[in-house]
Design an enzyme around this catalytic site. Structure first.
Site, PDB file in Angstrom:
ATOM      1  N   LYS A   1       0.047   4.281  -0.342  1.00  0.00           N
ATOM      2  CA  LYS A   1      -0.600   5.490   0.214  1.00  0.00           C
ATOM      3  C   LYS A   1      -0.332   6.677  -0.722  1.00  0.00           C
ATOM      4  CE  LYS A   1      -0.119   3.285   4.652  1.00  0.00           C
ATOM      5  NZ  LYS A   1      -0.075   3.380   6.098  1.00  0.00           N
TER       6      LYS A   1
ATOM      7  N   GLU B   1      -6.946   4.767   7.570  1.00  0.00           N
ATOM      8  CA  GLU B   1      -6.690   6.179   7.253  1.00  0.00           C
ATOM      9  C   GLU B   1      -7.881   6.797   6.530  1.00  0.00           C
ATOM     10  OE1 GLU B   1      -2.852   5.619   5.406  1.00  0.00           O
ATOM     11  OE2 GLU B   1      -2.034   5.070   7.356  1.00  0.00           O
TER      12      GLU B   1
ATOM     13  N   HIS C   1      -9.487   1.146   4.577  1.00  0.00           N
ATOM     14  CA  HIS C   1      -8.246   1.367   5.328  1.00  0.00           C
ATOM     15  C   HIS C   1      -8.522   2.352   6.465  1.00  0.00           C
ATOM     16  CE1 HIS C   1      -4.190   2.613   6.351  1.00  0.00           C
ATOM     17  NE2 HIS C   1      -3.778   1.506   5.763  1.00  0.00           N
TER      18      HIS C   1
ATOM     19  N   SER D   1       3.220  -2.264  10.342  1.00  0.00           N
ATOM     20  CA  SER D   1       4.649  -2.370  10.681  1.00  0.00           C
ATOM     21  C   SER D   1       5.278  -3.703  10.290  1.00  0.00           C
ATOM     22  CB  SER D   1       4.872  -2.071  12.168  1.00  0.00           C
ATOM     23  OG  SER D   1       4.526  -0.725  12.456  1.00  0.00           O
TER      24      SER D   1
ATOM     25  N   GLU E   1      -5.565  -4.951  10.330  1.00  0.00           N
ATOM     26  CA  GLU E   1      -4.563  -3.914  10.586  1.00  0.00           C
ATOM     27  C   GLU E   1      -4.928  -3.155  11.861  1.00  0.00           C
ATOM     28  OE1 GLU E   1      -2.423  -2.757   6.631  1.00  0.00           O
ATOM     29  OE2 GLU E   1      -4.087  -1.408   7.017  1.00  0.00           O
TER      30      GLU E   1
ATOM     31  N   GLY F   1       2.437   2.144  10.762  1.00  0.00           N
ATOM     32  CA  GLY F   1       3.453   3.183  10.659  1.00  0.00           C
ATOM     33  C   GLY F   1       4.142   3.525  11.965  1.00  0.00           C
TER      34      GLY F   1
ATOM     35  N   ASN G   1       0.861  -1.181   0.000  1.00  0.00           N
ATOM     36  CA  ASN G   1       0.000   0.000   0.000  1.00  0.00           C
ATOM     37  C   ASN G   1       0.903   1.239   0.000  1.00  0.00           C
ATOM     38  OD1 ASN G   1      -1.799   2.054   0.499  1.00  0.00           O
ATOM     39  ND2 ASN G   1      -2.305   1.389   2.593  1.00  0.00           N
TER      40      ASN G   1
HETATM   41  P1  PGA Z   1       2.858   0.192   7.568  1.00  0.00           P
HETATM   42  O1  PGA Z   1       1.386   0.451   6.928  1.00  0.00           O
HETATM   43  O2  PGA Z   1       3.354  -1.116   6.988  1.00  0.00           O
HETATM   44  O3  PGA Z   1       3.672   1.363   7.112  1.00  0.00           O
HETATM   45  O4  PGA Z   1       2.681   0.125   9.033  1.00  0.00           O
HETATM   46  C1  PGA Z   1       0.485  -0.595   6.706  1.00  0.00           C
HETATM   47  C2  PGA Z   1      -0.788  -0.072   6.102  1.00  0.00           C
HETATM   48  O5  PGA Z   1      -1.239   1.012   6.469  1.00  0.00           O
HETATM   49  O6  PGA Z   1      -1.395  -0.736   5.237  1.00  0.00           O
END
Ligand code: PGA
Length: 251
Positions: free
Chosen positions: A11, A93, A91, A207, A161, A167, A9
């Site tokens: 983003k 976000e 997601h 992560s 997730e 992140g 992803n």
């Molecule tokens: P990350 O993000 O691997 O940077 O923690 C995962 C995601 O948001 O899909």
């Protein structure tokens, strides 16, 4: 046997130059699928650039309606027309920054299916929900609300997730991941039959890095990963893909 999948992803990151760095990416033989989900303006070029590598392309969101006066939005059909085959939906976000509800997400999933896209449906608890001990009921409610009737192993992938792990470099314990993935499998079996549940890929996200991927992929009912930061460069992404392809052999 369930499909093994690593999805990246990107983003709101990436560029045509970044895609080019993946043009010699070696996807594993033996059935581990690799997906990259770049920002929408890069979908077309990503399909063309990465087609020879065997990497599939996905988008990060779609509108629930097929067309119309929705400035700035993109429909599932427009995504499919680029040659992309997947779309990430729900997601955290987007749930947070765009106030998306489970019902909104279910509508988007239906739109994705109507355009023959596979939906990568994201769920996961917040830190506060984890602390309150409500994680499993939150996940159950999100699955109930975000997944419409009609989910199949071909049209749906589910990604767990935990929002606090995205992140941040923080990870649930392997036992915690196992508990949630077992619960997701049980939920899907109760709703869609055991046969369908058994074949829907369940990804862990939050992560995931080259250093922790192998251990995560040993967890029962983890069929791969949704990777953010570590999917942006081949150097970080490739070891995660390799870890999954080796885990597939060992199971
Ligand atoms: P990350 O993000 O691997 O940077 O923690 C995962 C995601 O948001 O899909």
């Amino acid at each position: 046997m369930r499909r093994k999948i690593v999805a990246g992803n990107w983003k709101m990151n990436g560029s045509e130059a970044a895609l080019q760095t993946f043009s010699t990416f070696k996807t594993p033989t033996g059935g581990t699928e690799v997906i990259i989900c770049p920002p929408a303006p890069l979908l077309n070029i990503a399909v063309k650039c990465l087609q020879p590598t065997g990497i599939s392309i996905g988008a990060q969101d779609c509108h629930p309606l097929p067309a119309g006066a929705h400035t700035g939005d993109i429909s599932a059909r427009l995504i499919a027309d680029t040659g992309a085959r997947y779309v990430i939906l729900g997601h955290s976000e987007r749930r947070n920054a765009h106030a998306e509800t489970d019902r909104d997400i279910a509508d988007k999933v239906r739109a994705a299916w109507a355009a023959s896209l596979t939906a990568i449906v994201c769920i996961g608890e917040t830190q506060a929900q984890r602390d309150a001990g409500t994680k499993l009921s939150v996940i159950d409610a999100q699955l109930s609300g975000s997944l419409p009737p009609g989910a199949t192993p071909l049209n749906t992938i589910v990604a767990y997730e935990p929002t606090w792990a995205i992140g941040t470099g923080m990870l649930p314990t392997l036992e915690e991941i196992a508990t949630v993935h077992d619960a997701m499998r049980a939920h899907l079996a109760a709703r869609f039959t055991e046969q369908i549940s058994d074949a829907i890929p369940l990804l862990y996200g939050g992560s995931v890095k080259p250093e922790n991927a192998s251990a995560i992929f040993q967890v029962e009912n983890v069929d791969g990963a949704l990777v953010g930061g570590a999917s942006l460069t081949p150097d970080a992404f490739a070891p995660i893909v390799t870890a999954l392809s080796q885990a597939s052999i060992n199971r």
